[in-house]
Design an enzyme around this catalytic site. Sequence first.
Site, PDB file in Angstrom:
ATOM      1  N   LYS A   9       0.854  -1.182   0.000  1.00  0.00           N
ATOM      2  CA  LYS A   9       0.000   0.000   0.000  1.00  0.00           C
ATOM      3  C   LYS A   9       0.893   1.237   0.000  1.00  0.00           C
ATOM      4  CE  LYS A   9      -1.666   2.860   2.738  1.00  0.00           C
ATOM      5  NZ  LYS A   9      -1.578   4.017   1.829  1.00  0.00           N
ATOM      6  N   SER A  68       5.370   7.620  10.131  1.00  0.00           N
ATOM      7  CA  SER A  68       5.521   8.404  11.357  1.00  0.00           C
ATOM      8  C   SER A  68       5.442   7.511  12.589  1.00  0.00           C
ATOM      9  CB  SER A  68       4.428   9.455  11.416  1.00  0.00           C
ATOM     10  OG  SER A  68       3.169   8.804  11.447  1.00  0.00           O
ATOM     11  N   GLU A  84       9.824   1.302  10.826  1.00  0.00           N
ATOM     12  CA  GLU A  84      10.844   2.326  10.526  1.00  0.00           C
ATOM     13  C   GLU A  84      10.143   3.666  10.694  1.00  0.00           C
ATOM     14  OE1 GLU A  84      13.920   1.869   9.694  1.00  0.00           O
ATOM     15  OE2 GLU A  84      14.069  -0.146   8.879  1.00  0.00           O
ATOM     16  N   CYS A 115      13.817  10.976   6.573  1.00  0.00           N
ATOM     17  CA  CYS A 115      13.639  10.536   7.961  1.00  0.00           C
ATOM     18  C   CYS A 115      14.908  10.688   8.780  1.00  0.00           C
ATOM     19  CB  CYS A 115      13.153   9.095   7.996  1.00  0.00           C
ATOM     20  SG  CYS A 115      14.211   8.016   7.045  1.00  0.00           S
ATOM     21  N   GLU A 146       9.846  16.310  15.206  1.00  0.00           N
ATOM     22  CA  GLU A 146      10.249  16.112  13.815  1.00  0.00           C
ATOM     23  C   GLU A 146       9.449  17.084  12.939  1.00  0.00           C
ATOM     24  OE1 GLU A 146       8.872  12.522  11.772  1.00  0.00           O
ATOM     25  OE2 GLU A 146      10.864  12.344  10.893  1.00  0.00           O
TER      26      GLU A 146
HETATM   27  P1  NAD Z   1       2.423   8.425   7.877  1.00  0.00           P
HETATM   28  O1  NAD Z   1       2.747   7.663   9.115  1.00  0.00           O
HETATM   29  O2  NAD Z   1       1.338   9.412   7.914  1.00  0.00           O
HETATM   30  O3  NAD Z   1       2.036   7.408   6.705  1.00  0.00           O
HETATM   31  C1  NAD Z   1       2.861   6.338   6.343  1.00  0.00           C
HETATM   32  C2  NAD Z   1       2.007   5.280   5.642  1.00  0.00           C
HETATM   33  O4  NAD Z   1       1.069   4.772   6.581  1.00  0.00           O
HETATM   34  C3  NAD Z   1       1.201   5.803   4.469  1.00  0.00           C
HETATM   35  O5  NAD Z   1       1.145   4.816   3.459  1.00  0.00           O
HETATM   36  C4  NAD Z   1      -0.188   5.997   5.068  1.00  0.00           C
HETATM   37  O6  NAD Z   1      -1.217   5.868   4.124  1.00  0.00           O
HETATM   38  C5  NAD Z   1      -0.242   4.842   6.048  1.00  0.00           C
HETATM   39  N1  NAD Z   1      -1.183   5.050   7.158  1.00  0.00           N
HETATM   40  C6  NAD Z   1      -1.699   6.204   7.632  1.00  0.00           C
HETATM   41  N2  NAD Z   1      -2.546   5.953   8.652  1.00  0.00           N
HETATM   42  C7  NAD Z   1      -2.551   4.618   8.834  1.00  0.00           C
HETATM   43  C8  NAD Z   1      -3.212   3.747   9.753  1.00  0.00           C
HETATM   44  N3  NAD Z   1      -4.031   4.212  10.689  1.00  0.00           N
HETATM   45  N4  NAD Z   1      -2.969   2.428   9.674  1.00  0.00           N
HETATM   46  C9  NAD Z   1      -2.113   1.930   8.753  1.00  0.00           C
HETATM   47  N5  NAD Z   1      -1.472   2.701   7.849  1.00  0.00           N
HETATM   48  C10 NAD Z   1      -1.683   4.035   7.897  1.00  0.00           C
HETATM   49  O7  NAD Z   1       3.810   9.049   7.409  1.00  0.00           O
HETATM   50  P2  NAD Z   1       4.056  10.029   6.187  1.00  0.00           P
HETATM   51  O8  NAD Z   1       3.524  11.355   6.559  1.00  0.00           O
HETATM   52  O9  NAD Z   1       3.608   9.394   4.922  1.00  0.00           O
HETATM   53  O10 NAD Z   1       5.659  10.056   6.152  1.00  0.00           O
HETATM   54  C11 NAD Z   1       6.424  10.851   6.972  1.00  0.00           C
HETATM   55  C12 NAD Z   1       6.915  10.080   8.181  1.00  0.00           C
HETATM   56  O11 NAD Z   1       7.595   8.888   7.768  1.00  0.00           O
HETATM   57  C13 NAD Z   1       7.934  10.849   8.974  1.00  0.00           C
HETATM   58  O12 NAD Z   1       7.668  10.709  10.344  1.00  0.00           O
HETATM   59  C14 NAD Z   1       9.257  10.174   8.634  1.00  0.00           C
HETATM   60  O13 NAD Z   1      10.271  10.315   9.584  1.00  0.00           O
HETATM   61  C15 NAD Z   1       8.835   8.772   8.467  1.00  0.00           C
HETATM   62  N6  NAD Z   1       9.825   8.022   7.659  1.00  0.00           N
HETATM   63  C16 NAD Z   1      10.630   7.117   8.284  1.00  0.00           C
HETATM   64  C17 NAD Z   1      11.602   6.436   7.563  1.00  0.00           C
HETATM   65  C18 NAD Z   1      12.509   5.417   8.224  1.00  0.00           C
HETATM   66  O14 NAD Z   1      13.134   4.631   7.515  1.00  0.00           O
HETATM   67  N7  NAD Z   1      12.627   5.401   9.545  1.00  0.00           N
HETATM   68  C19 NAD Z   1      11.736   6.674   6.186  1.00  0.00           C
HETATM   69  C20 NAD Z   1      10.900   7.605   5.591  1.00  0.00           C
HETATM   70  C21 NAD Z   1       9.934   8.281   6.344  1.00  0.00           C
END
Ligand code: NAD
Length: 502
Positions: A199, A253, A274, A308, A405
């Site tokens: 997804k 996140s 992650e 990230c 962040e």
């Molecule tokens: P997000 O957590 O909002 O979304 C990530 C994914 O989760 C998306 O595909 C989203 O559709 C899905 N999602 C949202 N709500 C959900 C739920 N309730 N249940 C299951 N899935 C759900 O994050 P974002 O805004 O897309 O990305 C930014 C964040 O990602 C930042 O916090 C960043 O640090 C983190 N990030 C971490 C890494 C790493 O390797 N540690 C890498 C890239 C980004």
Amino acid sequence: MDKVVQNYLEKFGIREETQRFLTRPQRMFIGGTWVPQGDRESLAVLEPSTAGVITHIPLGTTADLDRAVEAARRQFDGGPWRRLKPLERERLLHRLADLIEANATELAEIESIDVGKSVANARDVDVQGTIDTFRYFAGWASKLHGRTVEPSLPGDYVAYTRKEPIGVVGVIVPWNFPLQTMAWKVAAALATGCTTVIKPAELTSLSTLRFAELVHEAGIPDGVVNVITGRGREIGAAMAAHPGIDKITFTGSTEVGRTVGHTAVDGIKRVTLELGGKSPVLVLEDADIEAAAQAVANGIFFNSGQVCDAGARVYIQRGIHDRFIGALIEHTRTMKIAPGLDRDCFISPLVSALQKDRVESYIEAGRREGAEVVHGGHALDRQGYFVEPTIFAHCRSEMKIVREEIFGPVLVTTPFDDLNDALSLANDSPYGLAAAIYSNDLNRVHRLIPQLRAGTVYVNAHSTIDPSMPFGGFKESGFGKDLGPEQLDHLMESKAVWITLH
Ligand code: NAD
């Protein structure tokens, strides 16, 4: 496609195949079948430098998810994929890598237009990283094995372990490096013999949909890779709870990761998280100031700070503080702010209006709390989601901009006198994704490395990522690793086999 996006694509000129992909109806990929929108709802996909509509993606339903999981299960529970010999899996992964390489420019253009990011970086980092990841894990497919053991129990036994793939892996990824992050998870899963349901983030699904076409073309059996576009809170949440999925590998996140983790563990699923970061950077007085300033500026402003492990908090030894800040500003000034398709662009627009508002509100909070803006500090007064690279000086550890962040082009800096104090400040965060040290004093560097609570420590560098090295966090930045042989361990079960000899 909105006129404003068409004009943008015409102005910079993109490949015909990219244009064709963007203008045809987007479809999900379930059990080897292309699933169009039909009577499902759809979501408009916006181009970040113009805020215009590129296309629409279908919003998948839980019935779509059930079908995808069923297809992935069928392949895993004795389908042709499960019966493939390791070298055949390896060959298919190499074929997929070759196809990604053959279509690299198109994929980079799609990624740039969808995420807003620099097309040059999309080609050199995102797409090249994707190719390298598939090649790296292709090689592992034929090198996974258990061990034979000589037990000390009385009696005669043959005892050995087998490494077996975990099963159906649910892949949930964010929007900042959509293709590459997905590739980290899918390449490793396929190398072990797992099957996948992906997804992508709802903001940036397009490169994954194009990737699905290449999966098909590579001859990977139907149902081994499935792509469902949809909302996180619906499809992502349903994946975490789905009884047919054996493991969730999530990047995103910390807030959402916590929920996904809870749900997955409730169903006793395996889970890799992650999550977010607020990575500290220590600049010691013996550092090469010019080189360090350039690396620190790249370490926060690459991909407009939507990284990230961005080096977002910088602690500078007082003796070099003012010179270092001056050099940092100089380097930042050279970074061109432009739309992603401009080949000289370094600072591209943020991914969405929401992200732009979020970043602006943090800049406001920094000002309110008394941090000094020494560079930038504003959104650009033009179409699109552009925010200037912004540097704050003399920040205090309790400030919101230091603790949280931001995920945008905002750097917070603080002077320090004593190295132990700097170390305490660096570790004073719920996150532990990465850290960086700039110094030429090997003794100090080697003493600092074990004391930094972070999954990666960069020395005189930032965000050097390679498929052979594990990537993942300490503390609230998550657990489990992507990349390296470490990732494979999270995708396989160890089975202990005991045979009594008579
Ligand atoms: P997000 O957590 O909002 O979304 C990530 C994914 O989760 C998306 O595909 C989203 O559709 C899905 N999602 C949202 N709500 C959900 C739920 N309730 N249940 C299951 N899935 C759900 O994050 P974002 O805004 O897309 O990305 C930014 C964040 O990602 C930042 O916090 C960043 O640090 C983190 N990030 C971490 C890494 C790493 O390797 N540690 C890498 C890239 C980004």
